[in-house]
Each structure stands twice: as structure tokens, then as C-alpha cells.
Design an enzyme around this catalytic site. Structure first.
Site, PDB file in Angstrom:
ATOM      1  N   HIS A 218       0.746  -1.323   0.094  1.00 19.56           N
ATOM      2  CA  HIS A 218       0.081   0.123   0.037  1.00 19.56           C
ATOM      3  C   HIS A 218       0.963   1.073   0.052  1.00 19.56           C
ATOM      4  O   HIS A 218       1.475   1.450   1.011  1.00 19.56           O
ATOM      5  CB  HIS A 218      -0.789  -0.065   1.189  1.00 19.56           C
ATOM      6  CG  HIS A 218      -1.930   1.163   1.484  1.00 19.56           C
ATOM      7  ND1 HIS A 218      -2.000   2.022   2.396  1.00 19.56           N
ATOM      8  CD2 HIS A 218      -3.062   1.252   0.637  1.00 19.56           C
ATOM      9  CE1 HIS A 218      -2.607   2.855   2.317  1.00 19.56           C
ATOM     10  NE2 HIS A 218      -3.454   2.484   1.387  1.00 19.56           N
ATOM     11  N   ARG A 219       0.851   1.829  -1.215  1.00 21.57           N
ATOM     12  CA  ARG A 219       1.950   3.076  -1.504  1.00 21.57           C
ATOM     13  C   ARG A 219       3.142   2.712  -1.207  1.00 21.57           C
ATOM     14  O   ARG A 219       4.030   3.483  -0.654  1.00 21.57           O
ATOM     15  CB  ARG A 219       1.551   4.128  -0.262  1.00 21.57           C
ATOM     16  CG  ARG A 219      -0.120   4.578  -0.247  1.00 21.57           C
ATOM     17  CD  ARG A 219      -0.340   5.829   0.611  1.00 21.57           C
ATOM     18  NE  ARG A 219      -1.978   5.666   0.819  1.00 21.57           N
ATOM     19  CZ  ARG A 219      -2.485   6.532   1.664  1.00 21.57           C
ATOM     20  NH1 ARG A 219      -1.716   7.056   2.901  1.00 21.57           N
ATOM     21  NH2 ARG A 219      -3.920   6.048   2.016  1.00 21.57           N
TER      22      ARG A 219
ATOM     23  N   HIS B  33      -1.316  10.345  -2.724  1.00 18.84           N
ATOM     24  CA  HIS B  33      -2.476   9.970  -2.003  1.00 18.84           C
ATOM     25  C   HIS B  33      -3.549  11.032  -1.846  1.00 18.84           C
ATOM     26  O   HIS B  33      -4.735  11.188  -2.345  1.00 18.84           O
ATOM     27  CB  HIS B  33      -2.491   9.080  -0.558  1.00 18.84           C
ATOM     28  CG  HIS B  33      -3.803   8.909  -0.201  1.00 18.84           C
ATOM     29  ND1 HIS B  33      -4.343   9.562   0.649  1.00 18.84           N
ATOM     30  CD2 HIS B  33      -4.481   7.697  -0.334  1.00 18.84           C
ATOM     31  CE1 HIS B  33      -5.384   8.961   1.049  1.00 18.84           C
ATOM     32  NE2 HIS B  33      -5.597   7.881   0.420  1.00 18.84           N
TER      33      HIS B  33
HETATM   34  O1  G3P Z   1      -6.649   1.579  -2.596  1.00 18.62           O
HETATM   35  C1  G3P Z   1      -7.186   0.746  -1.481  1.00 18.62           C
HETATM   36  C2  G3P Z   1      -6.995   1.546  -0.082  1.00 18.62           C
HETATM   37  O2  G3P Z   1      -5.720   2.242  -0.773  1.00 18.62           O
HETATM   38  C3  G3P Z   1      -7.929   2.404  -0.511  1.00 18.62           C
HETATM   39  O3  G3P Z   1      -7.788   3.784   0.511  1.00 18.62           O
HETATM   40  O4  G3P Z   1      -7.266   5.925   1.070  1.00 18.62           O
HETATM   41  O5  G3P Z   1      -5.716   4.205   1.140  1.00 18.62           O
HETATM   42  O6  G3P Z   1      -6.539   5.059  -1.136  1.00 18.62           O
HETATM   43  P1  G3P Z   1      -6.637   4.889   0.306  1.00 18.62           P
HETATM   44 CA    CA Z   2      -5.452   3.813  -2.802  1.00 20.47          CA
END
Ligand code: G3P
Ligand code: CA
Length: 308
Positions: free
Chosen positions: A42-43, A84
């Protein structure tokens, strides 16, 4: 794990072949791989390095994450960047809306020092002065050696992001080679992507939280499905008409919003279930025990320890 093919994928003419014994093309192989558990960074490995930075992506890639997850936004001069928030303050030394700035202006910003200040135990001088990355820089760096899980973030604030994204994916030959998934909370944005290139596998993101107007019930943020306590096979199948999977939150205010039964019902209706954003090893293990198809995590190293 064996799952029924998604209706969406069947309509794309992809999953049918992917579910047969042997994938014939890289795209079919990607769909076949989605039948197994996926580690989604995630990122990048954003628990260890500034989110969406090259350092975070490199760590996740080196550890062997299946997908590098990034949120894609558009600059005022039409470049696509990985960032983000809609605004610059939290993760850079800039201020205001990211879409109001040109790429050259955004490149002046430091997107790394905030991480060192917030995480003294993880601070690293090398993070100072990190720059916002363009999608092309990410592709030029990792090329066909990675898979990318890209979100069209805030499409209303980024008009044209779908066209720009598909154009770049095609130019870098990321689609037929099975290198990319596109995710969004915005159903219209996903349908736009599908119209532009029907081969791209799509993930519908959902966010479940308590319904202020209906006590004791949960609701979905954009209304794309009813809450998990009311959802039907038909609701899942409506998503499976265009998407290969559902990306859902697990917790709201530390309380689970989905159940094992929800996961299985989605899977029985042809959808992979990817859950965000899970950083605690006990929660990771619980969701693995439920049989989810993938987890978004800031700590792909922790998740890989449980799955390898
Ligand atoms: O993309 C899945 C999750 O990352 C969604 O939430 O806010 O972290 O982009 P967010
Ligand atoms: Ca995301």
C-alpha cells in the site's frame, strides 16, 4: 483456492481462459494469479519509508510484494503523479490542492522529510528531499518486473485521468503483459476505463461505515452496494459485471465491518476480495484464515512472513 470465474472477467473474455488448466497469455496468467493470495504493498512499503516514494516502492519490490499500490492524480499540466491526498500538506512541504500545480512546481517539493519527523525511529537521511513521482518514472524504474495496482483517485478533481492513464499503460505495454490492475471507489471511473480498454482488470473499492440514518446498519460510502448486512448475490454480481474483484475496508473505528460470510459470498459470485489496509499481524492472520484473496498493507514484510 478455486473460485468461480467473475462475470466481469467472463464478459471481458479473459477469466474463461485464465481458469482453464494453463494460461496462454501474460494477461491470462495475471488473472490466474489473482486466484491465489496477493500481497499488495500500500503506497509501497509505506510503513518503512515515505509513502509513494521510490524508497518505499523499492523495498516492497525487493521483498517480493505481488503488487505496488499507488494513487494516481493529475497535475495542472496533465502529467500523472503518484500521490494519495488531494492536498499537499500532510506528506510534503507544499500547500493547497495538488491539481493546481504543474509537474515542475510539484517537483520542487520535499515529500520525504515529514516521514522522518513523524517516525524518528525509522528516520533516514536518504528520505529527505524525496520528490513526487510521475507514473512514467515508476514504469521506467520497475518496468515489466513489477505489477502495479493503480487507483484513479478523486476522479472528479482529476478530469481526464482515465484517458491519460490508459494512454500511458498502452504506451508502456502494461496491459497485455498482465502488469496492471485499476481500482477506484468511483464506479463511473472504472466503467470509463473499461470503455477505453476492456482488457484491464478492475477492482471496485468500497468503504463500509455505520449508517447515520439507520442505526445498527452499515452503509457503503458511494452507494455502489448496500451495506454488508443487506448485500445480495445480485449486488455482488452487478459489480462482477465489470470488475474482477472488490477492495473493501475491514475495520471502521477498530470494529470489523465485514465477516467471513461476506467474503465467501463475494467469492461465490465471482469476485476476488482484497482487504485494506491491514498492518497488524493478528488481523492479517484472521483474514488469511477467512480465505481473502489479497491484503493491502503498509508492511508487506509482515504479511510475507505469514504467507511464504
Ligand atoms: O486503494 C485501497 C486503499 O488504498 C483505499 O484507500 O485511501 O488508502 O487510497 P486509500
Ligand atoms: Ca489507494
Amino acid at each position: 483456492m478455486q473460485r468461480l470465474p467473475s462475470l466481469g472477467a467472463l464478459s471481458l473474455g479473459l477469466f474463461a481462459a485464465a481458469s482453464s488448466v494453463q494460461a496462454q497469455t501474460p494477461l491470462e496468467q495475471q488473472l490466474k494469479d489473482l486466484e491465489s493470495f496477493q500481497v499488495i504493498a500500500h503506497r509501497g512499503a509505506s510503513g518503512h519509508a515515505p509513502e509513494s516514494s521510490m524508497a518505499a516502492l523499492e523495498l516492497a519490490h525487493a521483498w517480493g510484494a505481488d503488487y505496488l499500490e499507488l494513487d494516481i492524480q493529475m497535475t495542472s499540466d496533465g502529467e500523472l503523479v503518484a500521490f494519495h491526498d488531494d492536498t499537499l500538506e500532510r506528506t510534503s512541504n507544499g500547500e493547497g490542492h495538488i491539481n493546481d500545480y504543474s509537474l515542475a512546481e510539484l517537483k520542487e517539493l520535499d515529500t520525504g522529510s515529514w516521514f522522518n519527523e513523524e517516525n524518528p525511529a525509522l528516520a533516514n537521511e536518504a528520505f529527505e528531499g524525496a520528490h513526487i513521482l510521475t507514473l512514467e518514472e515508476v514504469f521506467n524504474h520497475f518496468g515489466q518486473d513489477a505489477r502495479y495496482y493503480l487507483e484513479t483517485k478523486s476522479p472528479a478533481l482529476n478530469p481526464g485521468v482515465e484517458e491519460g492513464l490508459v494512454r500511458r499503460l498502452e504506451a508502456y505495454d502494461m496491459i497485455e503483459t498482465g502488469r496492471v490492475l485499476i481500482q477506484s471507489f468511483d464506479q463511473e471511473s472504472l466503467l470509463k476505463i473499461h470503455d477505453l480498454n476492456a482488457d484491464i482488470p478492475l477492482i471496485q473499492l468500497v468503504w463500509y461505515s455505520p449508517d447515520d440514518e439507520n442505526e445498527g446498519h452499515l452503509t457503503e460510502w458511494t452507494g455502489v452496494t448496500p451495506g454488508p448486512d443487506e448485500i445480495t448475490d445480485a449486488d455482488f454480481q452487478a459489480v462482477a459485471d465489470y470488475a474482477v474483484g472488490l477492495g473493501t475496508n475491514y475495520l471502521f473505528d477498530d470494529e470489523p465491518v465485514i465477516t467471513e460470510a461476506f467474503v465467501h459470498q463475494a467469492q461465490e459470485n465471482g469476485l476476488a476480495v482484497h482487504v485494506y489496509t491491514v498492518n497488524d499481524a493478528n488481523e492479517m492472520q484472521r483474514l488469511l484464515d477467512w480465505g481473502v484473496d489479497g491484503l493491502f498493507t503498509n508492511y508487506p514484510d509482515r504479511l510475507l512472513e505469514l504467507t511464504e
